[in-house]
Scaffold this active site. Structure first.
Site, PDB file in Angstrom:
ATOM      1  N   HIS A  20       0.820  -1.207   0.000  1.00 47.60           N
ATOM      2  CA  HIS A  20       0.000   0.000   0.000  1.00 47.60           C
ATOM      3  C   HIS A  20       0.859   1.264   0.000  1.00 47.60           C
ATOM      4  O   HIS A  20       0.671   2.152  -0.825  1.00 47.60           O
ATOM      5  CB  HIS A  20      -0.911   0.018   1.238  1.00 47.60           C
ATOM      6  CG  HIS A  20      -2.122  -0.849   1.100  1.00 47.60           C
ATOM      7  ND1 HIS A  20      -3.393  -0.339   1.061  1.00 47.60           N
ATOM      8  CD2 HIS A  20      -2.253  -2.185   0.964  1.00 47.60           C
ATOM      9  CE1 HIS A  20      -4.264  -1.323   0.924  1.00 47.60           C
ATOM     10  NE2 HIS A  20      -3.594  -2.461   0.872  1.00 47.60           N
ATOM     11  N   ASP A 117      -4.573   6.686   2.123  1.00 45.30           N
ATOM     12  CA  ASP A 117      -5.041   5.394   1.688  1.00 45.30           C
ATOM     13  C   ASP A 117      -6.562   5.398   1.831  1.00 45.30           C
ATOM     14  O   ASP A 117      -7.099   5.918   2.817  1.00 45.30           O
ATOM     15  CB  ASP A 117      -4.436   4.302   2.570  1.00 45.30           C
ATOM     16  CG  ASP A 117      -4.581   2.911   1.956  1.00 45.30           C
ATOM     17  OD1 ASP A 117      -3.573   2.377   1.488  1.00 45.30           O
ATOM     18  OD2 ASP A 117      -5.719   2.381   1.930  1.00 45.30           O
ATOM     19  N   PHE A 197     -11.522  -5.119  10.723  1.00 44.66           N
ATOM     20  CA  PHE A 197     -11.255  -4.934   9.304  1.00 44.66           C
ATOM     21  C   PHE A 197     -12.532  -4.800   8.465  1.00 44.66           C
ATOM     22  O   PHE A 197     -12.647  -3.878   7.654  1.00 44.66           O
ATOM     23  CB  PHE A 197     -10.326  -6.034   8.791  1.00 44.66           C
ATOM     24  CG  PHE A 197      -9.315  -5.506   7.842  1.00 44.66           C
ATOM     25  CD1 PHE A 197      -8.413  -4.526   8.245  1.00 44.66           C
ATOM     26  CD2 PHE A 197      -9.277  -5.949   6.534  1.00 44.66           C
ATOM     27  CE1 PHE A 197      -7.490  -3.992   7.357  1.00 44.66           C
ATOM     28  CE2 PHE A 197      -8.358  -5.420   5.637  1.00 44.66           C
ATOM     29  CZ  PHE A 197      -7.458  -4.442   6.056  1.00 44.66           C
ATOM     30  N   TRP A 327      13.740 -12.182  -3.998  1.00 47.73           N
ATOM     31  CA  TRP A 327      13.016 -10.996  -4.472  1.00 47.73           C
ATOM     32  C   TRP A 327      13.397 -10.791  -5.932  1.00 47.73           C
ATOM     33  O   TRP A 327      14.527 -11.075  -6.327  1.00 47.73           O
ATOM     34  CB  TRP A 327      13.378  -9.761  -3.643  1.00 47.73           C
ATOM     35  CG  TRP A 327      12.434  -8.605  -3.869  1.00 47.73           C
ATOM     36  CD1 TRP A 327      12.684  -7.477  -4.594  1.00 47.73           C
ATOM     37  CD2 TRP A 327      11.081  -8.481  -3.391  1.00 47.73           C
ATOM     38  NE1 TRP A 327      11.575  -6.655  -4.592  1.00 47.73           N
ATOM     39  CE2 TRP A 327      10.585  -7.240  -3.860  1.00 47.73           C
ATOM     40  CE3 TRP A 327      10.248  -9.304  -2.618  1.00 47.73           C
ATOM     41  CZ2 TRP A 327       9.289  -6.789  -3.587  1.00 47.73           C
ATOM     42  CZ3 TRP A 327       8.964  -8.849  -2.342  1.00 47.73           C
ATOM     43  CH2 TRP A 327       8.494  -7.613  -2.810  1.00 47.73           C
ATOM     44  N   ALA A 328      12.463 -10.322  -6.739  1.00 50.73           N
ATOM     45  CA  ALA A 328      12.730 -10.220  -8.172  1.00 50.73           C
ATOM     46  C   ALA A 328      12.193  -8.901  -8.708  1.00 50.73           C
ATOM     47  O   ALA A 328      11.239  -8.356  -8.168  1.00 50.73           O
ATOM     48  CB  ALA A 328      12.047 -11.387  -8.887  1.00 50.73           C
ATOM     49  N   GLN A 330       9.898  -7.692 -10.515  1.00 52.12           N
ATOM     50  CA  GLN A 330       8.703  -8.307 -11.128  1.00 52.12           C
ATOM     51  C   GLN A 330       8.173  -7.573 -12.360  1.00 52.12           C
ATOM     52  O   GLN A 330       7.794  -8.202 -13.345  1.00 52.12           O
ATOM     53  CB  GLN A 330       7.584  -8.414 -10.073  1.00 52.12           C
ATOM     54  CG  GLN A 330       6.313  -9.030 -10.618  1.00 52.12           C
ATOM     55  CD  GLN A 330       5.349  -9.415  -9.526  1.00 52.12           C
ATOM     56  OE1 GLN A 330       5.713 -10.154  -8.606  1.00 52.12           O
ATOM     57  NE2 GLN A 330       4.124  -8.949  -9.608  1.00 52.12           N
ATOM     58  N   GLY A 368      -8.862 -11.321   1.075  1.00 50.75           N
ATOM     59  CA  GLY A 368      -9.282  -9.980   0.654  1.00 50.75           C
ATOM     60  C   GLY A 368      -9.824  -9.958  -0.767  1.00 50.75           C
ATOM     61  O   GLY A 368     -10.714 -10.729  -1.126  1.00 50.75           O
TER      62      GLY A 368
HETATM   63  C1  U2F Z   1      -1.620  -6.556  -0.894  1.00 54.89           C
HETATM   64  O1  U2F Z   1      -0.671  -6.952  -1.838  1.00 54.89           O
HETATM   65  P1  U2F Z   1       0.543  -7.932  -2.040  1.00 54.89           P
HETATM   66  O2  U2F Z   1       1.782  -7.335  -1.538  1.00 54.89           O
HETATM   67  O3  U2F Z   1       0.259  -9.286  -1.529  1.00 54.89           O
HETATM   68  O4  U2F Z   1       0.612  -8.139  -3.656  1.00 54.89           O
HETATM   69  P2  U2F Z   1       0.545  -7.218  -4.921  1.00 54.89           P
HETATM   70  O5  U2F Z   1      -0.576  -6.246  -4.923  1.00 54.89           O
HETATM   71  O6  U2F Z   1       0.579  -8.157  -6.044  1.00 54.89           O
HETATM   72  O7  U2F Z   1       1.885  -6.387  -4.882  1.00 54.89           O
HETATM   73  C2  U2F Z   1       3.130  -6.983  -4.837  1.00 54.89           C
HETATM   74  C3  U2F Z   1       4.128  -5.965  -5.390  1.00 54.89           C
HETATM   75  O8  U2F Z   1       5.444  -6.349  -5.054  1.00 54.89           O
HETATM   76  C4  U2F Z   1       6.237  -6.447  -6.219  1.00 54.89           C
HETATM   77  C5  U2F Z   1       5.265  -6.646  -7.354  1.00 54.89           C
HETATM   78  C6  U2F Z   1       4.049  -5.846  -6.906  1.00 54.89           C
HETATM   79  O9  U2F Z   1       4.185  -4.500  -7.302  1.00 54.89           O
HETATM   80  O10 U2F Z   1       5.833  -6.191  -8.564  1.00 54.89           O
HETATM   81  N1  U2F Z   1       7.147  -7.584  -6.124  1.00 54.89           N
HETATM   82  C7  U2F Z   1       8.402  -7.450  -6.632  1.00 54.89           C
HETATM   83  O11 U2F Z   1       8.774  -6.414  -7.191  1.00 54.89           O
HETATM   84  N2  U2F Z   1       9.280  -8.507  -6.540  1.00 54.89           N
HETATM   85  C8  U2F Z   1       8.913  -9.680  -5.962  1.00 54.89           C
HETATM   86  O12 U2F Z   1       9.747 -10.558  -5.920  1.00 54.89           O
HETATM   87  C9  U2F Z   1       7.604  -9.819  -5.449  1.00 54.89           C
HETATM   88  C10 U2F Z   1       6.746  -8.752  -5.553  1.00 54.89           C
HETATM   89  C11 U2F Z   1      -2.819  -7.470  -0.727  1.00 54.89           C
HETATM   90  F1  U2F Z   1      -2.434  -8.688  -0.237  1.00 54.89           F
HETATM   91  C12 U2F Z   1      -3.565  -7.645  -2.035  1.00 54.89           C
HETATM   92  O13 U2F Z   1      -4.678  -8.469  -1.848  1.00 54.89           O
HETATM   93  C13 U2F Z   1      -3.974  -6.285  -2.586  1.00 54.89           C
HETATM   94  O14 U2F Z   1      -4.552  -6.429  -3.863  1.00 54.89           O
HETATM   95  C14 U2F Z   1      -2.745  -5.388  -2.662  1.00 54.89           C
HETATM   96  C15 U2F Z   1      -3.074  -4.002  -3.135  1.00 54.89           C
HETATM   97  O15 U2F Z   1      -3.977  -3.402  -2.253  1.00 54.89           O
HETATM   98  O16 U2F Z   1      -2.091  -5.292  -1.409  1.00 54.89           O
END
Ligand code: U2F
Length: 451
Positions: A20, A117, A197, A327-328, A330, A368
């Site tokens: 976020h 947010d 929540f 970590w990548a 992405q 979620g």
């Molecule tokens: C919460 O999100 P998350 O962190 O579980 O997952 P994403 O929304 O997919 O975001 C992950 C980000 O981390 C980056 C990737 C995304 O921008 O490119 N990333 C990376 O650069 N390298 C890696 O190895 C792994 C990830 C929540 F859990 C979700 O349900 C929501 O949709 C989201 C947005 O509110 O927040």
């Protein structure tokens, strides 16, 4: 003409969990570049700020300055994610209020606009008291946003106590005929809207229509029927994405040499796996996924949360053609031509980045909004598949890989995601819808008419 004073100081209130705060800070930096005379105070917890500010000195710069607010936990407390979130939310409004007082004092400038947010419905009330605008940033996709706005209606139609009603279609919501109640974010059907929540999201649904503007990391052309509904419910509903294409700095580093590794593979031959920033499937699912990858003999790149050596079958890497990294980069990976499929948890950022890269998805949702995002991917856009039973099994993965990478249906998915990818790039061009919306946002925040 309108003679409001222009804004000199904006306070930004971030949600310090999940993905976020990072996207919010990137957005604020882009705003700051467009409005160099405005000062931004970015408020989040120390841990969240440490992580999002890590790229450019830990205190921020002159124009976007970091301010820490307490996390509400006793010193040294380690808890489960949900508990930590709930304890943060308790009293968060008060801590942000104090943080803003500090920011106004240190910056020597009254706050003229609040960006937060979207979760923080209470910022709507603060903005009213302070007589300033409230701009809310929703970090997920348009469909989850719409269902949070429609929570009362949904709870009138769906019996939250009966299991069968989970199978009921959501056709009473325009554009949702291909979804069932079970696809809703769990909070919408929560047995008690008083628990922290579900309560936060329910209140958000009531307060967002009062915001001066609601921002989303998406583009209008992605889901136009849903866009139109949100556009008529919310004021200045602005799609300003995809952030992955725009591009918002910084460029991530490739510490584990993923991109050169991908360069050595032919087009659409690799599967990329990531379950987002903090989730990991249980051990038996990890093992099943590993076995399927090995049996399909497909090269894979896996961004693994936790200890891969401990949690994956011994010798997997020797027996298969994969690369596992902690970590990548992405966004770049999904833009790389060698990636043919993405196994994802359906986090909104991941889904949109996959669209931006033109990569079909295989979904394993956890919580979620993720189920709804992935149902949209599968049933509305036709650019991916779910796994049988909704969880990882060896056969389920083999079937999904076969479909996406080796069937006519998979070809069609690739075509469809290619079309959306084209629309995404168009929206992000300087004359595209997202760029126009961003200009509008700059006007709203600064109160300067850019003509
Ligand atoms: C919460 O999100 P998350 O962190 O579980 O997952 P994403 O929304 O997919 O975001 C992950 C980000 O981390 C980056 C990737 C995304 O921008 O490119 N990333 C990376 O650069 N390298 C890696 O190895 C792994 C990830 C929540 F859990 C979700 O349900 C929501 O949709 C989201 C947005 O509110 O927040």
């Amino acid at each position: 003409s309108n003679r409001q004073p222009t804004t000199k100081h904006v306070a930004v209130l971030a949600f310090p969990f999940g993905t976020h705060a990072g996207p919010l800070l990137r957005l604020v930096r882009k705003l700051s570049d467009a409005a160099p005379d405005v000062r931004f105070s970015f408020l989040s917890t120390p841990k969240s700020n440490d992580s999002v500010f890590s790229d450019r000195g830990s205190i921020g710069d002159d124009r976007v300055k970091r301010f820490d607010v307490g996390d509400g936990l006793p010193e040294g407390h380690v808890g489960k994610q949900m508990e930590v979130m709930e304890r943060f939310l308790e009293g968060a409004a008060e801590r942000f209020r104090k943080g803003m007082e500090t920011a106004a004092r240190e910056m020597g400038e009254e706050i003229g606009c609040l960006i937060s947010d979207a979760f923080y419905w209470f910022v709507g009330e603060m903005a009213e008291e302070m007589k300033v605008e409230w701009v809310a940033f929703w970090t997920s996709g348009p469909r989850p946003l719409l269902v949070h706005l429609c929570t009362d209606l949904i709870r009138e139609r769906i019996d939250i106590k009966s299991c069968e009603s989970r199978e009921k279609s959501l056709e009473f919501l325009p554009g949702f005929s291909k979804m069932r109640a079970a696809d809703l974010p769990g909070e919408v059907l929560s047995p008690s809207l008083d628990s922290p929540f579900p309560n936060l999201l329910h209140k958000m649904g009531h307060h967002l229509p009062k915001a001066t503007s609601v921002l989303i990391n998406s583009f209008e052309e992605l889901d136009s029927q849903i866009h139109n509904q949100l556009n008529s419910t919310l004021r200045n509903y602005l799609n300003i994405g995809p952030f992955s294409i725009l591009p918002l700095p910084p460029r991530p580093s490739d510490d584990h040499a993923c991109l050169p590794w991908l360069d050595n593979h032919p087009p659409n031959s690799v599967v990329y796996i990531s379950f987002g920033g903090f989730l990991s499937p249980p051990p038996h699912e990890l093992a099943a996924l590993a076995e399927a990858l090995q049996e399909f003999e497909i090269p894979f790149l896996w961004s693994f949360r936790g200890n891969a050596e401990e949690n994956l079958p011994k010798g997997l890497l020797e027996r298969s053609r994969g690369k596992i990294v902690p970590w990548a980069p992405q966004v770049q990976i999904l833009m790389h031509s060698s990636v043919g499929a993405f196994v994802t948890h359906g986090g909104w950022n991941s889904v949109l980045e996959s669209v931006g890269g033109g990569v079909p998805m295989i979904g394993r949702p956890f919580l979620g909004d993720q189920r709804m995002n992935l149902k949209t991917v599968e049933n509305v856009w036709g650019i991916g598949v779910g796994l049988e039973g909704g969880v990882v099994s060896k056969n389920g993965v083999l079937k999904a890989l076969g479909k996406v990478l080796g069937s006519e249906e998979g070809k069609l998915m690739r075509e469809k995601v290619g079309i959306l990818q084209g629309l995404a790039h168009k929206a992000a061009e300087s004359t595209g819808s997202s760029s126009r919306n961003f200009t509008r946002l700059v006007e709203i925040v600064t109160k300067i008419n850019l003509g």
